[in-house]
Write a protein that holds these residues in place. Sequence first.
Motif, short mmCIF file in Angstrom:
data_model
loop_
_atom_site.label_atom_id
_atom_site.label_comp_id
_atom_site.label_asym_id
_atom_site.label_seq_id
_atom_site.Cartn_x
_atom_site.Cartn_y
_atom_site.Cartn_z
N THR A 52 -49.82 -79.51 21.36
CA THR A 52 -49.30 -80.56 22.25
C THR A 52 -48.93 -79.97 23.61
O THR A 52 -49.15 -80.60 24.66
N ASP A 169 -53.99 -86.76 20.82
CA ASP A 169 -53.09 -85.85 20.10
C ASP A 169 -52.66 -86.54 18.80
O ASP A 169 -51.78 -87.39 18.81
N GLU A 170 -53.30 -86.18 17.72
CA GLU A 170 -53.08 -86.80 16.40
C GLU A 170 -53.23 -88.33 16.48
O GLU A 170 -52.30 -89.08 16.17
MG LIG Z 1 -48.18 -81.61 18.49
#
Ligand SMILES: [Mg+2]
Length: 237
Positions: A52, A169-170
């Motif tokens: 991240t 991100d995910e």
């Molecule tokens: Mg992360």
Amino acid sequence: MKRDLSIETKGLRRLFKGIPGKGDVIALDQVDLEVYDDEIFGLLGPNGAGKTTLIKILCTLLLPTQGEALIKGLDVVKQAPQIRRLINLVSGGETPGYGILSVKENLWFFSQLYGLSRDFAKDRIAKLVDQLELQDYLNTRMSKLSTGYKQRLNLARGFVNDPAVLFLDEPTLGLDVLSARRLRTLVQDWIKSGGKTVLLTTHYMAEADQLCDRVGIINRGKRSSSCLRTSLPCRTF
Ligand SMILES: [Mg+2]
Ligand SMILES: Nc1ncnc2c1ncn2[C@@H]1O[C@H](COP(=O)(O)OP(=O)(O)OP(=O)(O)O)[C@@H](O)[C@H]1O
């Protein structure tokens, strides 16, 4: 054939200083990364690995401590405003937009922040509402949506400006199995439109396997030297 670089980092470092109980945290340590045009690149690694942090730097939300990061040849520190026009970011578990606004109002609001023309925005929103099956919730306030529908709205917002580079991100966090599959199809169809790049993080190996052209591993802020290509032979870079 030489391919155009869409994302590039050279010796990227990020330090978080004086964290209580931890001291200085090296979140990224000399990370070199090359992602090409028309590519879906997967970044894998354990919790706290630095994924991240890397994405935030590439999205111009966080400054690097050292090193260089470029999006389409533009420097994330010196040319942030130009980069912001080209990108979008979707993070799993993020609150999408404004709670008191409906799904329709939120999407319209974000389309206007990106300066999209009225006709383009209307078409784009209609398409995304259809693809992410948000039709029944158009007039529902964002704060009243379930976790999965919030994430669908979040994804629609991420695609709304048809970015050249999309950071996910995910992205399937909180999505049910069918919705996650629908999203993967959407990403695959979208990349086929040409001139697009996706940098994706996920903890789901099957997702990385299905979606990514190449996969890079990051652990404790360091890139491993090898890159597993899921559908192609392994190589080192
Ligand atoms: Mg992360
Ligand atoms: N704002 C911050 N302040 C201090 N430390 C931070 C901050 N953001 C991240 N870190 C630290 O940097 C390291 C990398 O975190 P990061 O969120 O990038 O990991 P990640 O790979 O995304 O993990 P996850 O898979 O859990 O999402 C961790 O040690 C984290 O605690």
